[in-house]
Design an enzyme around this catalytic site. Structure first.
Site, PDB file in Angstrom:
ATOM      1  N   TYR A 107       0.837  -1.201   0.000  1.00 49.24           N
ATOM      2  CA  TYR A 107       0.000   0.000   0.000  1.00 49.24           C
ATOM      3  C   TYR A 107       0.870   1.249   0.000  1.00 49.24           C
ATOM      4  O   TYR A 107       1.970   1.269   0.575  1.00 49.24           O
ATOM      5  CB  TYR A 107      -0.929  -0.001   1.222  1.00 49.24           C
ATOM      6  CG  TYR A 107      -2.096  -0.956   1.081  1.00 49.24           C
ATOM      7  CD1 TYR A 107      -1.914  -2.331   1.245  1.00 49.24           C
ATOM      8  CD2 TYR A 107      -3.366  -0.491   0.782  1.00 49.24           C
ATOM      9  CE1 TYR A 107      -2.983  -3.212   1.100  1.00 49.24           C
ATOM     10  CE2 TYR A 107      -4.437  -1.364   0.648  1.00 49.24           C
ATOM     11  CZ  TYR A 107      -4.248  -2.719   0.798  1.00 49.24           C
ATOM     12  OH  TYR A 107      -5.302  -3.592   0.652  1.00 49.24           O
ATOM     13  N   GLU A 108       0.379   2.288  -0.648  1.00 42.67           N
ATOM     14  CA  GLU A 108       1.139   3.534  -0.749  1.00 42.67           C
ATOM     15  C   GLU A 108       1.517   4.107   0.611  1.00 42.67           C
ATOM     16  O   GLU A 108       2.481   4.855   0.729  1.00 42.67           O
ATOM     17  CB  GLU A 108       0.325   4.584  -1.513  1.00 42.67           C
ATOM     18  CG  GLU A 108       0.390   4.453  -3.020  1.00 42.67           C
ATOM     19  CD  GLU A 108      -0.283   5.639  -3.701  1.00 42.67           C
ATOM     20  OE1 GLU A 108      -1.125   5.395  -4.560  1.00 42.67           O
ATOM     21  OE2 GLU A 108       0.025   6.779  -3.349  1.00 42.67           O
ATOM     22  N   SER A 109       0.771   3.763   1.626  1.00 37.26           N
ATOM     23  CA  SER A 109       1.087   4.253   2.968  1.00 37.26           C
ATOM     24  C   SER A 109       2.346   3.628   3.531  1.00 37.26           C
ATOM     25  O   SER A 109       2.825   4.034   4.586  1.00 37.26           O
ATOM     26  CB  SER A 109      -0.083   3.951   3.903  1.00 37.26           C
ATOM     27  OG  SER A 109      -0.398   2.563   3.871  1.00 37.26           O
TER      28      SER A 109
END
Length: 320
Positions: A50-52
Site C-alpha cells: 500500500y502507498e502508505s
C-alpha cells in the site's frame, strides 16, 4: 436475474488478473477490493503493498483506506514514503499497479488533475498522488474505471499519468527502443524517442529531469522541450531513455476489458461482460472504439468469488 451487477463484474475481472506471488501496489476503491478478493480466492500469496508504506499486508477485513490500522498490523514492514517510491516503485519491485482515472484517452493517458485548462479549470480533481511513478515503473498497469463518454475522451484535458503518449508511440523501453513491434522508423515519433521530451512541460513542473518525458502536463504543449518532467515527478522508474514499466496493459470497465493493440497501442475492446453489447460499449466511448476480431465474453462471477466479495464488503464478517 443474476445476483451480481456491473460493479461486481468489474472487481472480479480485475481480481482475476492478479497471479499468485504478484507484488501488487494497491490503492483505494475498486483496486483495494480487487486485490483483496484475489488474495482470498485464487492468489493467496499475492503480496499487497500500500502507498502508505505497508509491505505484504494481509488485512483481515477490507481496509477503509491506505491508512487503515489493520494494514500496519498485518504487514511484514512499514516503510517511509520515499522508500516506497524509490526502493519499491521506482526500482521496479512492483509487478502490478492499479490506477483509476477521471479521463482516459485511446492511448491510455490518464487525467486525475483538472477538467478544463490547468490555469482555469472547471473542476479540480484530487490530483495524481503517486500515480505518475506507478504508471512509469510498475511492471504492468491495470486501470479500473467506469466507461462513459465523459471518462473515455478523445483527448484528456491534462496528462497526470502517461500511458503510451499522444500518438501511442512515445513510450519507449528503458533502452530507448520502440515498444511497438511494427516496422522501425515508420511511426510518427520514430525519430523522437521518449528521451527527447515529447510529453510536454507541465505548468507546475519541478524543472528539467534529463531524459524521459513521463511527466504530467497538458497534451500537445511543449512537445519539443528538452525534457521538463512536469508536475511532481522524481524520475521514478526511468532508466535510460524510457520508463521501466510496460504501461497500461489492461483497462477494466463495467462494460468489459480493453487492451492496447500490439501494433498501435490503441486501446481495443477485447472482452465483454455478460449482457453487454459492442454497440453499448461504443456508445459509452468518446472516440471510435476499436473492437478485436473474435471478441470474447468475460465469464460471470463464480459462487466462490461472489461469496468472498460479499464477505469483504461486510467488515463484520470478513475475517481472514
Amino acid at each position: 436475474m443474476s445476483d451480481w451487477d456491473s460493479a461486481d463484474m468489474m472487481n472480479v475481472a480485475a481480481a482475476r488478473e492478479l497471479k499468485n506471488g504478484d507484488v501488487c501496489l494497491v490503492g483505494v476503491g475498486p483496486p483495494n477490493l480487487a486485490a483483496n478478493l484475489a488474495r482470498r480466492t485464487h492468489a493467496p500469496n499475492c503480496r499487497l503493498v500500500y502507498e502508505s508504506g505497508a509491505i505484504d499486508a494481509k488485512p483481515r477485513r477490507l481496509p477503509l483506506s491506505i491508512g487503515d490500522d489493520d494494514l500496519a498490523a498485518t504487514a511484514i514492514a512499514v516503510v517511509s514514503v520515499p522508500e516506497m517510491f524509490n526502493f519499491w516503485v521506482g526500482a521496479g519491485r512492483i509487478d502490478v499497479g492499479f490506477l483509476g482515472a477521471a479521463q482516459i484517452d485511446r492511448f491510455g493517458n490518464i487525467n486525475t488533475t483538472v477538467i478544463g485548462s490547468h490555469a482555469h479549470p472547471t473542476t479540480r480533481l484530487p490530483g495524481a498522488g503517486g500515480a505518475p511513478e506507478i504508471a512509469a515503473a510498475a511492471g504492468r498497469v491495470i486501470v479500473i474505471v467506469k466507461q462513459s463518454p465523459r471518462t473515455f475522451v478523445e483527448q484528456v484535458d491534462f496528462v497526470s499519468s502517461v500511458g503510451y503518449g499522444p500518438t501511442g508511440r512515445e513510450r519507449r523501453t528503458p533502452n530507448g527502443d520502440d515498444r511497438i513491434a511494427g516496422p522501425a522508423g515508420t511511426g510518427p515519433t520514430a525519430a523522437s524517442p521518449m528521451g527527447a521530451g515529447p510529453m510536454g512541460a507541465g505548468p507546475t513542473g519541478a524543472g528539467p529531469m534529463g531524459t524521459g518525458p513521463t511527466g504530467a502536463g497538458p497534451m500537445g504543449t511543449g512537445l519539443t522541450g528538452a525534457g521538463p518532467m512536469g508536475a511532481g515527478l522524481t524520475g521514478a522508474g526511468l532508466t535510460g531513455d524510457g520508463p521501466r514499466g510496460a504501461g497500461p496493459t489492461l483497462v477494466i470497465t463495467d462494460y468489459g476489458v480493453l487492451e492496447p493493440d500490439p501494433e498501435t497501442n490503441e486501446l481495443t475492446m477485447t472482452r465483454l461482460h455478460q449482457g453487454v453489447t459492442v454497440e453499448a460499449a461504443r456508445e459509452a466511448t468518446g472516440w471510435q472504439l476499436k473492437v478485436a476480431d473474435g471478441i470474447q465474453d468475460v465469464p460471470p462471477p463464480t459462487e466462490t468469488e461472489l461469496a468472498a466479495l460479499r464477505s469483504l464488503r461486510n467488515r463484520e464478517t470478513a475475517d481472514a
